[in-house]
Design a protein around this motif. Structure first.
Motif, PDB file in Angstrom:
ATOM      1  N   GLN A   1       0.874  -1.172   0.000  1.00 40.54           N
ATOM      2  CA  GLN A   1       0.000   0.000   0.000  1.00 40.54           C
ATOM      3  C   GLN A   1       0.902   1.211   0.000  1.00 40.54           C
ATOM      4  OE1 GLN A   1      -3.115   0.804  -0.533  1.00 40.54           O
ATOM      5  NE2 GLN A   1      -2.499   2.935  -0.300  1.00 40.54           N
TER       6      GLN A   1
ATOM      7  N   GLU B   1      -0.104   4.651  -1.331  1.00 40.45           N
ATOM      8  CA  GLU B   1      -0.713   5.958  -1.104  1.00 40.45           C
ATOM      9  C   GLU B   1      -0.892   6.133   0.402  1.00 40.45           C
ATOM     10  OE1 GLU B   1      -4.544   6.665  -2.897  1.00 40.45           O
ATOM     11  OE2 GLU B   1      -4.388   8.807  -2.590  1.00 40.45           O
ATOM     12  N   ALA B   2      -0.650   7.294   0.959  1.00 40.73           N
ATOM     13  CA  ALA B   2      -0.146   8.468   0.310  1.00 40.73           C
ATOM     14  C   ALA B   2       1.396   8.416   0.224  1.00 40.73           C
ATOM     15  CB  ALA B   2      -0.573   9.691   1.080  1.00 40.73           C
TER      16      ALA B   2
ATOM     17  N   PHE C   1      -6.338  -4.440   5.629  1.00 45.54           N
ATOM     18  CA  PHE C   1      -6.210  -3.257   4.783  1.00 45.54           C
ATOM     19  C   PHE C   1      -6.736  -2.051   5.544  1.00 45.54           C
ATOM     20  CE2 PHE C   1      -6.921  -0.637   0.955  1.00 45.54           C
ATOM     21  CZ  PHE C   1      -5.719  -0.874   0.298  1.00 45.54           C
TER      22      PHE C   1
ATOM     23  N   MET D   1      -7.866   0.898   4.442  1.00 50.85           N
ATOM     24  CA  MET D   1      -9.007   1.628   3.898  1.00 50.85           C
ATOM     25  C   MET D   1      -9.914   0.673   3.137  1.00 50.85           C
ATOM     26  SD  MET D   1      -8.032   4.905   4.572  1.00 50.85           S
ATOM     27  CE  MET D   1      -8.303   6.134   3.334  1.00 50.85           C
TER      28      MET D   1
ATOM     29  N   ALA E   1     -10.099   0.378  -0.498  1.00 50.46           N
ATOM     30  CA  ALA E   1      -9.407  -0.235  -1.624  1.00 50.46           C
ATOM     31  C   ALA E   1      -8.427   0.769  -2.203  1.00 50.46           C
ATOM     32  CB  ALA E   1     -10.400  -0.653  -2.702  1.00 50.46           C
TER      33      ALA E   1
ATOM     34  N   GLU F   1      -6.400   2.101  -5.919  1.00 46.43           N
ATOM     35  CA  GLU F   1      -6.497   2.095  -7.380  1.00 46.43           C
ATOM     36  C   GLU F   1      -5.180   1.892  -8.129  1.00 46.43           C
ATOM     37  OE1 GLU F   1      -6.985   4.861  -5.375  1.00 46.43           O
ATOM     38  OE2 GLU F   1      -6.137   6.661  -6.285  1.00 46.43           O
TER      39      GLU F   1
ATOM     40  N   HIS G   1     -15.602   2.802  -8.033  1.00 48.15           N
ATOM     41  CA  HIS G   1     -14.718   3.907  -7.628  1.00 48.15           C
ATOM     42  C   HIS G   1     -13.273   3.654  -8.076  1.00 48.15           C
ATOM     43  CE1 HIS G   1     -13.489   7.212  -4.862  1.00 48.15           C
ATOM     44  NE2 HIS G   1     -12.374   6.503  -4.788  1.00 48.15           N
ATOM     45  N   GLU G   2     -12.747   2.488  -7.742  1.00 51.88           N
ATOM     46  CA  GLU G   2     -11.335   2.208  -8.080  1.00 51.88           C
ATOM     47  C   GLU G   2     -11.168   2.141  -9.591  1.00 51.88           C
ATOM     48  OE1 GLU G   2      -9.604   2.709  -5.563  1.00 51.88           O
ATOM     49  OE2 GLU G   2     -11.191   2.381  -4.096  1.00 51.88           O
TER      50      GLU G   2
ATOM     51  N   HIS H   1     -11.045   5.573 -11.092  1.00 56.29           N
ATOM     52  CA  HIS H   1      -9.777   6.254 -10.842  1.00 56.29           C
ATOM     53  C   HIS H   1      -8.796   6.066 -12.006  1.00 56.29           C
ATOM     54  CE1 HIS H   1      -9.595   8.225  -7.028  1.00 56.29           C
ATOM     55  NE2 HIS H   1      -9.805   7.163  -6.268  1.00 56.29           N
TER      56      HIS H   1
ATOM     57  N   LYS I   1      -8.782  14.249  -7.426  1.00 62.02           N
ATOM     58  CA  LYS I   1      -9.085  12.887  -7.870  1.00 62.02           C
ATOM     59  C   LYS I   1     -10.190  12.249  -7.029  1.00 62.02           C
ATOM     60  CE  LYS I   1      -5.376  10.124  -5.524  1.00 62.02           C
ATOM     61  NZ  LYS I   1      -5.999   9.000  -4.818  1.00 62.02           N
ATOM     62  N   GLU I   2     -10.234  12.561  -5.725  1.00 58.88           N
ATOM     63  CA  GLU I   2     -11.204  11.859  -4.880  1.00 58.88           C
ATOM     64  C   GLU I   2     -12.613  12.439  -4.984  1.00 58.88           C
ATOM     65  OE1 GLU I   2     -10.616   9.081  -4.010  1.00 58.88           O
ATOM     66  OE2 GLU I   2      -8.435   8.934  -3.869  1.00 58.88           O
TER      67      GLU I   2
ATOM     68  N   ASN J   1      -2.041  11.012   5.755  1.00 57.89           N
ATOM     69  CA  ASN J   1      -3.081   9.980   5.895  1.00 57.89           C
ATOM     70  C   ASN J   1      -4.288  10.456   6.703  1.00 57.89           C
ATOM     71  OD1 ASN J   1      -1.788   8.063   4.370  1.00 57.89           O
ATOM     72  ND2 ASN J   1      -0.623   7.266   6.114  1.00 57.89           N
TER      73      ASN J   1
ATOM     74  N   TYR K   1      -7.496  11.824   4.415  1.00 60.95           N
ATOM     75  CA  TYR K   1      -8.403  11.015   3.581  1.00 60.95           C
ATOM     76  C   TYR K   1      -9.744  11.026   4.310  1.00 60.95           C
ATOM     77  CZ  TYR K   1      -4.577   9.927   0.614  1.00 60.95           C
ATOM     78  OH  TYR K   1      -3.557  10.068  -0.284  1.00 60.95           O
TER      79      TYR K   1
ATOM     80  N   TYR L   1     -13.384  13.726   0.442  1.00 58.72           N
ATOM     81  CA  TYR L   1     -14.096  12.793  -0.433  1.00 58.72           C
ATOM     82  C   TYR L   1     -15.538  13.240  -0.698  1.00 58.72           C
ATOM     83  CZ  TYR L   1     -10.586   9.029  -0.622  1.00 58.72           C
ATOM     84  OH  TYR L   1      -9.469   8.283  -0.887  1.00 58.72           O
TER      85      TYR L   1
HETATM   86  N1  0A1 Z   1      -7.104   6.169  -2.988  1.00 55.10           N
HETATM   87  C1  0A1 Z   1      -7.898   5.199  -2.330  1.00 55.10           C
HETATM   88  C2  0A1 Z   1      -7.974   5.311  -0.873  1.00 55.10           C
HETATM   89  C3  0A1 Z   1      -6.777   4.979  -0.070  1.00 55.10           C
HETATM   90  C4  0A1 Z   1      -6.070   5.985   0.517  1.00 55.10           C
HETATM   91  C5  0A1 Z   1      -5.039   5.727   1.387  1.00 55.10           C
HETATM   92  C6  0A1 Z   1      -4.749   4.408   1.633  1.00 55.10           C
HETATM   93  O1  0A1 Z   1      -3.778   4.083   2.526  1.00 55.10           O
HETATM   94  C7  0A1 Z   1      -3.286   5.062   3.313  1.00 55.10           C
HETATM   95  C8  0A1 Z   1      -5.446   3.376   1.046  1.00 55.10           C
HETATM   96  C9  0A1 Z   1      -6.453   3.685   0.178  1.00 55.10           C
HETATM   97  C10 0A1 Z   1      -9.333   5.391  -2.795  1.00 55.10           C
HETATM   98  O2  0A1 Z   1      -9.795   6.514  -2.869  1.00 55.10           O
HETATM   99  O3  0A1 Z   1      -9.987   4.410  -3.029  1.00 55.10           O
END
Ligand code: 0A1
Ligand code: ZN
Length: 879
Positions: free
Chosen positions: A122, A124-125, A261, A263, A265, A267, A300-301, A304, A322-323, A376, A379, A384
């Protein structure tokens, strides 16, 4: 509190990168405790001779660095726990950095980690810096090739982004695979997965005639739960072509489901990693809500791929680019797959229950945050969900056609780039030849805007004046927002009245595909309408056309007419909710004055009208029959008297059950009798179950109907009905409830996602025992601090939904959660920070809870070695 105050990052300090990473070739020698990563980069200076700063992390072990094949010595570079600084000798050079990481001990679930014996990443970010030293920022785009070497028996499957270009056997029972991603990408979209996974396969042919292999990788025991996810993926691909004209761009699309995990999911290009909650479903083990969640997160994914991957963010302050846009797209997708009206109401509820409190609390931030300590933590529901509402404003202002023209231009101009929210707005404006500059004010100011409406009707001139005043954070000193308000007028019978704007108002009112729209652009803005024979009732903010809190004092008669006659289903729903709210609030006053509670005729009549209406959609009926949620109810107060709020809410729920007992029972029985035996994920069936279970929930307010709940639990085999029965029984500590819960546990012991539901049920049970029960459950053999889903289902649900237990007057609920936050912080700071944010409302609680909660937060804040994540939340919460 941590001795060294962590660094804060500011948008205003943004500087473009001084180096370009032309290509990167990563080689992974996988091993549970010591994985070696060889990172070979071709780097080019963009001019000047600045030092090259690479991000790193204390979890990395640096083995060696070579510049143009020359081994660097310690004195050639600077290394600390967060970065590696090099002083390159030439403008273009090759760099090879070797690091070691320990995936097995990586409990943060960021970077490369292990979940049930499989490897996954994983990034992001800022997780890529936990794999290797790199320019870990979204505006550095590079071409990635990834070679994975691993033990054949331990990791049968070796995956990364893009296309598989080579694979084969190696000595010592090892094998390898090489993946090449043809698209440049920032490192946050990098992914690697390896392990013993099984695959479900299908194909999709795009409008450009590309045959795409679709692959869902899961653990063998989950192979029977992928059908819905696969269908959802195909629907997403189809929908994005039809509605946005966007087709997939690789020959393979892979999804991997993992149990651990942070969050929902991620992308990653061509290789999405999912929380198994958003992949695995079969009717016996997943509810309608789960099925819908899977469809929307898969969408959603997938969406993206264009809004996020092909066009990405310049820096993390642009996250909503993007979100917000991708959530808007997934909302529209779900609306088109199911019912748009139902989806809109559900999204508004979600926004009000989760985002409004965030925007009114200590962590409030604009959808474009201006600074952060730990990315982090951003988010958020604001970035969103409010971000999606702001994208929706463009859609409302420009219409579907104008919006799609804007999207087309956005993609033509910025494909392959890392851009900003201004770039998006510019594309929307240019494609429609309009000025949208004022929209920026939505991006940079926190808080839910309050829109106050005052109406003046002149019976002689037949003229109506509507004055709109905007307030932000209680004041009128902000940059004025552009607020589109969809609206209508009606008479006392509910007949629509004509809308004739005066000359001065004409250019501020337009007919759109969603109905009449007026645009509020000033802090105080007045609109005049002519030719109204009687004073009209106002239907405002149809479709919830802007994420504001509307302050208009409608009369009870007005609300009753709107509730049954408005053409807009959101306004109908909203009006009955307002009547319920009037009743709930009235009883809070009565509680405080030690007077008996009452049930208002206006609400009773509106409820009766809905219950007896045989024309309306059953899902809308169910939504209209629900009381406003406790969270939204308590949001109405500057000082929250939790006892009064809970007493008032419980009273009204029970009063409804008593008053409409017969009719609720009849409706329940009719729907129960007509329910098809075979589960279908279909909007009519979902609506049937929704209404049936709403009735059941009311009926079980009356203990004499408990048997109906038990019977439903025993007779049904779809999880929607089974769980609804357990939820309806959950508020009474009866032996039947305990027996059903035990039976449920025995039946589902081996299915993690169902056991999460079992924990959540008990965590949300509002009883005097709640806190003791939850404490005991932290010792249960199935409870683990290593799986975020489990933490959320027990601790998260307790803090968010167990009002009686968490807000226990002794303060023990707060103390308990504070201790748990500290325990979790040692293992997983991201999850700990989310749990810590459950304390954000302390300032608004009435005493003694205010002080008690404050003490619990202080307790967290005073701990040694807090993570940056938790530090940021608690320090801002205490301010
Ligand atoms: N970009 C993903 C969400 C996501 C963000 C951070 C993560 O780990 C810190 C994991 C996933 C989405 O918007 O689905
Ligand atoms: Zn997203």
């Amino acid at each position: 509190m941590t001795k060294n105050i962590p660094q804060e990052h500011f948008l205003k300090d943004y500087q473009s990168p001084q180096y370009e990473i032309k290509s990167v070739y990563l080689t992974f020698y996988l091993s549970p405790n010591k994985t070696q990563v060889i990172n070979h980069m071709v780097v080019e200076a963009k001019g000047g001779k600045a030092p090259l700063l690479l991000d790193g992390d204390k979890s990395l072990t640096l083995v060696s660095i070579k510049e143009n094949n020359q081994l660097l010595l310690k004195e050639d570079y600077e290394l600390n726990s967060e970065s590696l600084t090099l002083f390159p000798k030439s403008n273009q050079f090759e760099l090879e950095i070797v690091t070691e990481v320990d995936p097995e001990s990586n409990t943060y679930l960021e970077g490369l980690y292990r979940t049930n014996g499989n490897y996954c990443t994983q990034c992001e970010a800022e997780g890529f810096r936990r794999i290797t030293y790199y320019m870990d920022r979204p505006d550095v785009l590079s071409s990635f090739t990834t070679k994975i070497v691993a033990d054949k028996a331990e990791s049968k499957v070796l995956l990364s982004n893009g296309n598989l270009i080579e694979s084969g056997d190696l000595p010592n029972n090892q094998h390898y695979a090489v993946w090449e991603d043809p698209y440049k990408k920032p490192c946050y979209l990098f992914a690697l997965v390896a392990g013993n996974l099984e695959v479900v396969e299908d194909t999709f042919v795009t409008q450009e005639n590309r045959e795409v292999a679709l692959k869902i990788y899961v653990e063998a025991r989950n192979l029977d739960k992928c059908e819905h996810a696969m269908q959802s993926l195909k629907k997403s691909m189809q929908w994005d072509e039809e509605r946005f004209g966007l087709a997939y761009d690789l020959d393979v699309y892979m999804i991997v489901a993992v149990d651990d995990f942070n969050m929902g999911a991620m992308e990653n290009k061509g290789l999405n990693v999912f929380n198994s909650k958003y992949v695995l479903a079969k009717p016996e083990s997943a509810t309608d809500h789960d099925f819908e969640g899977i469809e929307s997160v898969i969408g959603h994914e997938y969406f993206h791929n264009w809004t996020g991957n092909r066009i990405t963010c310049r820096d993390w302050f642009q996250l909503t680019l993007k979100e917000g846009l991708t959530v808007f797209r997934d909302q529209e997708f779900t609306a088109d797959m199911l019912s748009p009206d139902v989806k809109r109401i559900e999204d508004v509820k979600r926004l009000r229950n989760n985002q409004f409190p965030e925007d009114a609390g200590p962590m409030a931030h604009p959808i474009q945050p201006q600074s952060y300590i730990e990315m982090n933590n951003f988010y958020t529901m604001t970035v969103y969900e409010k971000g999606a509402e702001v994208v929706r404003l463009y859609h409302t202002l420009l219409g579907e056609k104008g919006f799609q023209q804007g999207m087309k231009r956005y993609i033509e101009c910025f494909d392959g780039q890392a851009v900003t929210i201004q770039d998006f707005r510019q594309a929307m404006a240019e494609a429609n030849d309009v000025n949208l500059n004022q929209m920026h004010h939505w991006y940079i100011q926190p808080g839910t805007p309050h829109l106050k409406v005052t109406k003046t009707y002149n019976p002689i001139t037949k003229c109506l004046a509507l004055k709109f005043s905007q307030f932000l954070n209680g004041k009128q000193v902000h940059l004025p927002l552009l607020i589109p308000v969809l609206f209508g007028f009606m008479d006392e019978e509910g007949t629509a009245l004509p809308i004739k704007p005066s000359i001065s108002t004409k250019n501020k009112v337009t007919q759109t595909e969603k109905g009449m729209l007026l645009k509020v652009t000033q802090l105080n803005d007045t609109f005049e309408f002519m030719g109204l024979e009687t004073e009209p009732y106002l239907s405002l903010l149809r479709h919830f056309s802007a994420p504001v809190s509307l302050d208009y004092k409608a009369t009870e008669e007005e609300l009753m007419v709107l509730a049954s006659h408005d053409s807009d289903s959101f306004v109908r729903w909203e009006s009955i909710q307002k009547l319920a709210m009037l009743n709930l609030k009235e009883n809070v006053i009565r509680f405080e004055n030690s007077e008996p509670f009452l049930i208002l005729d206006s609400y009773l009549n509106a409820f009766k009208a809905v219950l007896e209406d045989n024309e309306i959609d059953l899902a809308l009926k169910s939504l209209a029959m629900a009381l406003p949620d406790v969270i939204y109810f308590s949001e109405q107060y500057e000082e929250v008297n939790m006892d009064a709020i809970l007493a008032s809410h419980n009273f009204l729920k029970k009063a409804i059950a008593e008053f409409f007992e017969e009719s609720l029972l009849e409706t329940y029985q009719a729907l129960e009798a007509s329910e098809k035996p075979k589960y279908r994920y279909h909007k009519e069936d979902i609506a049937n179950r929704m209404l049936k279970n709403r009735c059941l929930n009311y009926l079980l307010q009356l203990p004499k109907h408990f048997d109906i709940g038990v019977a439903q639990y025993q007779n049904h085999h779809n999880m929607t009905d089974v769980l609804a029965a357990l939820e309806a029984m959950n508020h009474l500590a009866r032996v039947e409830r305990a027996q059903c819960l035990e039976d449920f546990y025995q039946r589902w012991q081996s299915d993690n996602l169902v056991i999460d539901k079992w924990f959540a049920l008990q965590a949300s049970a509002q009883s005097d025992q709640a806190l003791e029960d939850v404490k005991k459950l932290t010792k249960h053999p199935d409870f683990t601090y290593h799986t975020p889903n489990r933490l959320r289902s027990l601790l998260g649900v307790f803090g968010r939904l167990n009002f009686a237990g968490f807000h226990d007057k002794t303060g023990e609920g707060y103390q308990f959660l504070a201790e748990e936050v500290l325990k979790v912080d040692k293992l997983n700071p991201q999850v700990a920070a989310r749990l810590a944010s459950l304390f954000s409302q302390w300032q608004r609680l009435a005493e003694p809870r205010k002080t008690l909660m404050y003490k619990a937060i202080e307790h967290i804040a005073s701990a040694e070695d807090l993570s940056k994540d938790v530090f940021e939340i608690v320090s801002k919460t205490l301010k």
